[in-house]
Design an enzyme around this catalytic site. Structure first.
Site, short mmCIF file in Angstrom:
data_model
loop_
_atom_site.label_atom_id
_atom_site.label_comp_id
_atom_site.label_asym_id
_atom_site.label_seq_id
_atom_site.Cartn_x
_atom_site.Cartn_y
_atom_site.Cartn_z
N HIS A 160 37.57 23.47 40.49
CA HIS A 160 36.36 24.13 39.96
C HIS A 160 35.81 25.16 40.95
O HIS A 160 34.62 25.46 40.92
CB HIS A 160 35.26 23.11 39.64
CG HIS A 160 35.73 21.92 38.88
ND1 HIS A 160 35.70 21.84 37.51
CD2 HIS A 160 36.27 20.75 39.30
CE1 HIS A 160 36.19 20.68 37.11
NE2 HIS A 160 36.55 19.99 38.19
N SER A 281 34.90 52.82 50.78
CA SER A 281 33.98 53.30 49.76
C SER A 281 33.51 54.69 50.17
O SER A 281 33.33 54.98 51.35
CB SER A 281 32.79 52.35 49.66
OG SER A 281 31.67 53.03 49.15
N LYS A 287 32.35 49.23 53.88
CA LYS A 287 33.17 48.49 52.94
C LYS A 287 34.67 48.65 53.12
O LYS A 287 35.17 49.69 53.53
CB LYS A 287 32.80 48.88 51.50
CG LYS A 287 31.40 48.41 51.21
CD LYS A 287 31.09 48.09 49.79
CE LYS A 287 32.17 47.45 48.99
NZ LYS A 287 31.71 47.07 47.67
N GLU A 294 43.08 44.01 43.12
CA GLU A 294 42.39 44.18 41.83
C GLU A 294 43.31 44.83 40.81
O GLU A 294 43.31 44.48 39.63
CB GLU A 294 41.12 45.03 42.01
CG GLU A 294 40.07 44.31 42.84
CD GLU A 294 38.97 45.28 43.28
OE1 GLU A 294 37.94 45.32 42.61
OE2 GLU A 294 39.15 45.99 44.29
#
Ligand code: ARG
Length: 462
Positions: A160, A281, A287, A294
């Protein structure tokens, strides 16, 4: 030759096609990638026609030479494709006619575009399956290196996405080795089943010419010819199996991609992708984004979409060939290149990823992750029934939670309020290291097991 319009089949037509007809009908825009297979198929067919006396050896020789010329034109990018000629088969045959004249007209004896495309596409898919299987072998090896390095590196195991029990990062890597091994098995099974040659089924019924299908099957690297002409031209199971194996594999890579995304958040901080596999970024200088992971996750959408797309194309088709089946190719080409890129990107990410072992180990010990070890200890040492031990442990967790400390930090006197028989020995099992070491059941996470499994997979791969 008489007739208007298409010079390959226009005999009975009075006019050429409408421009829209030509556009919807043509597949040359995408089936041109099948030229190697198409030429190999034609050469095998022509030489078989000569061997069986159906055409003369002289014609077969001219056909073969013409096809070689065409192959080199295609390889050099000098071949001119025509939409009016619909597809790769007719583009090549028409060029052959230009090059060698009338013997070209004999090539299509005892053959149809229906068995021709079934052959070309099957050969292409077979090669793609072989390549994908091999690329997955590389990814397995990359994982084995990580598993060995991190055989004893603690990490929290989750259910979970809540901390469950400590495991090792090596064990986690080996979970992916298992998945990839099954993926490879699915590709191998599919290759085995698709290893039958449909050439010679002709349009759908076979042919009256004395062809030798065993000969062409062998020349083209197939185990044997297909056994039913109707099935030969209407079957696309080989593409569906390729897409389903690819989809399952993509789902595995996507789950891994998701884990990489989670691990590389500052909040988790378990892992850092190398600069080679991350991006910055344009506005937030701090970042470092896991874009490659992704995108692997996202490619899964188009890959499983390809499977659903082809299943849907095939589901209502009566035997045998229908033009619907021309829509089988683009999705397969796209899925094959997407999975190749996804595997390569994963391979790069995993081989370069750096693991923050301190942060992983700290997280492995938090969240009362050794509570099960405490319950097991009560069963073993105090002969408590597991259900009672579970209850006592639950109360110990509540106690630690109230004090804001870990289980191992609870004083013995307090633990003894739960059961007087609890003694010092309990602290041995409350550490992450001992918890991991104790999981020696077959398939368990103990570092020794991890090393054994690494050795097992290395010997299987060798
Ligand atoms: N371009 C066609 C395809 O991809 C080749 C087979 C055409 N056969 C036919 N009977 N029209 O499916």
């Amino acid at each position: 030759m008489s007739g208007n319009g298409n010079k390959m089949w226009g005999g009975r037509f009075a006019s050429g096609p409408d421009a829209i007809m030509e556009e919807i009908n043509a597949s040359i825009g995408f089936d041109k990638v099948l030229y190697t297979q198409d030429i190999a198929g034609s050469k095998a067919h022509a030489s078989m026609l000569a061997e069986t006396g159906i055409i003369s050896r002289e014609d077969a020789r001219e056909i073969a030479q013409g096809l070689d010329t065409i192959l080199s034109e295609l390889e050099k990018g000098e071949f001119e494709f025509s939409t009016a000629l619909e597809d790769i088969h007719m583009n090549i045959e028409s060029r052959l006619l230009e090059l060698i004249g009338s013997p070209a007209g004999r090539l299509h004896t005892a053959r149809s575009r229906n068995d021709q495309i079934a052959l070309d596409f099957r050969m292409w898919v077979k090669e793609a399956a072989i390549d994908t299987e091999a690329a997955l072998g590389q990814l397995m090896e990359t994982f084995l290196v990580k598993a060995e390095t991190h055989a004893a590196t603690p990490m929290p195991g989750f259910t979970h996405l809540q901390t469950a029990q400590p495991v090792t990062f090596g064990h986690h890597c080996l979970a992916y080795v298992e998945m990839i091994a099954r993926d490879r098995g699915r590709f191998r099974d599919a290759i085995e089943r698709m290893d039958e040659c449909p050439l010679g089924a002709a349009a759908l019924a076979g042919t009256g010419f004395p062809i030798d299908r065993h000969m062409t099957a062998k020349t083209l690297g197939f185990r044997e010819p297909t056994r039913n002409s109707l099935d030969s031209v209407s079957d696309r199971d080989f593409a569906l199996e390729f897409l389903s194996a690819t989809s399952i594999c993509a789902v595995h890579l996507s789950r891994l991609a998701e884990e990489i995304v989670i691990w590389s958040t500052p909040q988790f901080g378990f892992a850092q992708l190398s600069d080679k596999f991350s991006t910055g970024s344009s506005i937030m200088p701090q970042k470092k984004n896991p874009d490659a992971a992704e995108l692997v996750r996202a490619k899964t959408g188009r890959i499983s979409g390809a499977l659903v797309s082809l299943l849907t194309v095939m589901k209502g088709l009566p035997l045998t060939y229908s033009k619907d089946m021309q829509e089988d190719k683009e999705v397969v080409f796209d899925a094959a290149s997407s999975i190749a890129l996804a595997i390569a990107a994963m391979n790069g990410m995993i081989s370069d990823i750096s693991i923050n072992t301190d942060k992983m180990a700290a997280a492995a010990g938090s969240g009362y992750s050794t509570a099960t070890d405490l319950a097991d200890w009560l069963v073993r040492e105090l002969n408590m029934p597991f259900r009672d031990a579970h209850h006592v442990t639950g109360r110990a967790v509540a106690m630690a939670e109230a004090k804001g400390c870990e289980l191992a930090e609870l004083p013995l006197a307090e633990l003894q309020t739960l059961d007087g028989a609890i003694h010092e020995g309990v602290y041995n099992v409350l550490s992450v290291e001992n918890s991991i070491k104790s999981r020696t059941s077959f398939g368990g996470t103990a570092p020794k097991n991890v090393l054994d499994q690494v050795a097992y997979w290395r010997s299987k791969l060798a």
